[in-house]
Structures are given as C-alpha cells and as structure tokens.
Design an enzyme around this catalytic site. Structure first.
Site, PDB file in Angstrom:
ATOM      1  N   LYS A  40       0.882  -1.165   0.000  1.00 31.98           N
ATOM      2  CA  LYS A  40       0.000   0.000   0.000  1.00 31.98           C
ATOM      3  C   LYS A  40       0.917   1.212   0.000  1.00 31.98           C
ATOM      4  O   LYS A  40       1.681   1.423   0.924  1.00 31.98           O
ATOM      5  CB  LYS A  40      -0.903   0.001   1.239  1.00 31.98           C
ATOM      6  CG  LYS A  40      -1.794   1.229   1.320  1.00 31.98           C
ATOM      7  CD  LYS A  40      -3.235   0.863   1.538  1.00 31.98           C
ATOM      8  CE  LYS A  40      -4.103   2.116   1.495  1.00 31.98           C
ATOM      9  NZ  LYS A  40      -5.540   1.816   1.592  1.00 31.98           N
ATOM     10  N   ASP A  52      -3.538  -1.468   6.739  1.00 32.05           N
ATOM     11  CA  ASP A  52      -4.156  -2.303   5.704  1.00 32.05           C
ATOM     12  C   ASP A  52      -3.279  -3.501   5.367  1.00 32.05           C
ATOM     13  O   ASP A  52      -3.794  -4.585   5.092  1.00 32.05           O
ATOM     14  CB  ASP A  52      -4.442  -1.466   4.441  1.00 32.05           C
ATOM     15  CG  ASP A  52      -5.639  -0.537   4.646  1.00 32.05           C
ATOM     16  OD1 ASP A  52      -6.426  -0.783   5.576  1.00 32.05           O
ATOM     17  OD2 ASP A  52      -5.797   0.421   3.883  1.00 32.05           O
ATOM     18  N   GLY A 119      -4.527   0.575  -3.736  1.00 32.97           N
ATOM     19  CA  GLY A 119      -4.544   2.032  -3.808  1.00 32.97           C
ATOM     20  C   GLY A 119      -5.212   2.649  -2.590  1.00 32.97           C
ATOM     21  O   GLY A 119      -5.910   1.974  -1.832  1.00 32.97           O
ATOM     22  N   ALA A 120      -4.989   3.954  -2.407  1.00 27.89           N
ATOM     23  CA  ALA A 120      -5.702   4.712  -1.367  1.00 27.89           C
ATOM     24  C   ALA A 120      -6.871   5.411  -2.052  1.00 27.89           C
ATOM     25  O   ALA A 120      -6.670   6.197  -2.971  1.00 27.89           O
ATOM     26  CB  ALA A 120      -4.764   5.739  -0.729  1.00 27.89           C
ATOM     27  N   ASN A 178     -18.240  -6.027  -4.995  1.00 26.02           N
ATOM     28  CA  ASN A 178     -18.131  -6.425  -3.605  1.00 26.02           C
ATOM     29  C   ASN A 178     -19.439  -6.084  -2.903  1.00 26.02           C
ATOM     30  O   ASN A 178     -19.872  -4.939  -2.927  1.00 26.02           O
ATOM     31  CB  ASN A 178     -16.963  -5.663  -2.963  1.00 26.02           C
ATOM     32  CG  ASN A 178     -16.546  -6.249  -1.639  1.00 26.02           C
ATOM     33  OD1 ASN A 178     -16.466  -7.458  -1.493  1.00 26.02           O
ATOM     34  ND2 ASN A 178     -16.295  -5.396  -0.678  1.00 26.02           N
ATOM     35  N   ARG A 179     -20.069  -7.087  -2.312  1.00 28.81           N
ATOM     36  CA  ARG A 179     -21.345  -6.859  -1.615  1.00 28.81           C
ATOM     37  C   ARG A 179     -21.053  -6.224  -0.263  1.00 28.81           C
ATOM     38  O   ARG A 179     -20.245  -6.749   0.502  1.00 28.81           O
ATOM     39  CB  ARG A 179     -22.073  -8.201  -1.458  1.00 28.81           C
ATOM     40  CG  ARG A 179     -23.548  -8.107  -1.148  1.00 28.81           C
ATOM     41  CD  ARG A 179     -24.358  -7.333  -2.176  1.00 28.81           C
ATOM     42  NE  ARG A 179     -24.638  -8.008  -3.415  1.00 28.81           N
ATOM     43  CZ  ARG A 179     -25.766  -8.668  -3.694  1.00 28.81           C
ATOM     44  NH1 ARG A 179     -26.718  -8.766  -2.793  1.00 28.81           N
ATOM     45  NH2 ARG A 179     -25.940  -9.221  -4.884  1.00 28.81           N
TER      46      ARG A 179
END
Length: 238
Positions: A40, A52, A119-120, A178-179
């Site tokens: 990251k 993260d 990514g951020a 993504n749920r």
C-alpha cells in the site's frame, strides 16, 4: 514460475472493499504456490492500530517459511490525517515522492512472483499536488483490477473509473463487485443483481465476479475462489 507481475487494486471510492479483495486475492495466489506480497503506497488515517497491510496478512493466511518483507517497503508512507494523501502529507510537512514508491515496489518484485498494490481511495486520488495515483500506475506499467462496492449509484462510479483507466492506456485486468453490509435489504436486490451486468455490457470489460457479504473475511477463501480463478485466467493472458 510465472514471471513477476504486479497488479494495482483500485476502487470506485473509499470503503468499497479493496483491502478485503487484495488480501483474499493474495491468499488465493499464495495457496497456489506463488510467492506473493501486498503493498500500500500511502495509508492515511491512523498510524496506530492495524494497517491495511496487517489486514492483508491476516487474510492471506500462512506465509510459510519465507520472511515477510520490511513494512517500510510494503507501506512506504503512513499519515495520521484521514484524508487524500496530498493533504495528509502536507499536514505533517511531508511530501509523497514517487521515486520512493517505485524503489520499494521494485525491491518487492525482485523477491516475489506477484505484488498486489492496494490504492488509497479511488484511481485519481492525488498523491501530491502534481501527481495523480493513476498517472503513477500508468508510468509504472501496472495493470489494474477495479473493485466496485455493489450499491445503488455504483454504475456511474464504475464507468468513470474504467474510463479513467483506459484513457491512460493502462491494461484493465477486470472488475470485481463487492457486496457491502446493509445493501440489498428488501427492494434493492434487483438493482444489485443488475449492476455487474450493465457495467459489463457497457464497458465490455471482464467482470470477474462478486464477493458475497462475508461475516468474517478471514474465512472467506472458499467464497472468494471463483473470483480468484477468473482473475488468474485473465492475468495470465495479459
């Protein structure tokens, strides 16, 4: 072994599940015998507590005998202000230097089959006043995996992201939906089912699947496997 490849995991915004997808994908590749690490470039909003990359490590499972690369390479910049990297860095009198990021990435790539970079925020988030994330991704030649939080309004966010990726000539490995918690209760089910379909139809980009709502992402390997397989197939052909 496959030649070293990196992939940049971007999102349609903040809080769409990039960290979970990045960690589960790393675990999926690692379970297939690949030497995998995650990176990251800039983390904002908290210099204490799990980063993260710590979450990635938990989701990836057992690293085996290989030593973990140094945190300074996996996360070259951490700032405490929860804001865009350009502002979070300025608040501490610092600046994000792309040369530091590129050198850290190269060191990881030398010792791994795959480097997954989270990514951020979104694809065009400014790393500094004069440098957008997407421009550095293009310069480094990394293909992109787009994570879309599947919710009302995500179609526009996803189309804009795909357009920004393609405009820079960056290879698009695919899209993962993504749920998210709290979505799809009651009337929204039809919308959420249609979002990946309409995005695939408009962009002609490969939708690799949808990650279901996971009560514990660390136990999500089985649920993630179809997405992982679709990713691997695409990735090997790009």
């Amino acid at each position: 072994r496959d030649r070293v490849k990196g992939v940049f995991v971007t999102g349609t915004g903040t809080g769409v599940g990039k960290t979970v997808v990045c960690g589960l994908l790393a675990g999926f590749l690692r379970a297939r015998g690949m030497r995998v690490t995650t990176q990251k470039w800039v983390e904002t909003g908290g210099t204490d507590g799990p980063s993260d990359v710590d979450v990635h490590r938990r989701l990836m499972g057992d690293p085996g005998p290989a030593p973990e690369p140094p945190l300074a390479d996996r996360c070259p910049y951490r700032f405490s202000l929860p804001a865009s990297p350009h502002l979070a860095a300025a608040r501490e009198g610092r600046r994000v230097d792309p040369a530091v990021i590129e050198a850290a990435y190269r060191r990881l790539a030398e010792t791994h089959d795959a480097v997954l970079v989270e990514g951020a925020g979104g694809f065009l988030v400014p790393l500094s006043e004069g440098l957008l994330t997407g421009d550095l991704v293009a310069r480094m030649g990394l293909p992109v995996l787009v994570v879309a939080g599947n919710r009302l309004g995500c179609v526009n966010d996803t189309l804009l992201t795909v357009e920004a990726v393609r405009r820079r000539g960056v290879p698009l490995t695919g899209l993962v939906f993504n749920r998210l918690p709290g979505e799809g209760d009651g009337t929204g089910a039809e919308v959420l089912a249609d979002n990946p379909r309409i995005v695939a139809e408009i962009t002609r980009a490969p939708v690799l699947g949808e990650v279901p709502l996971l009560s514990d992402p660390a136990r999500g390997a089985e649920a993630f496997a179809p997405v992982g397989r679709a990713f691997l197939e695409r990735w090997r052909s790009t």
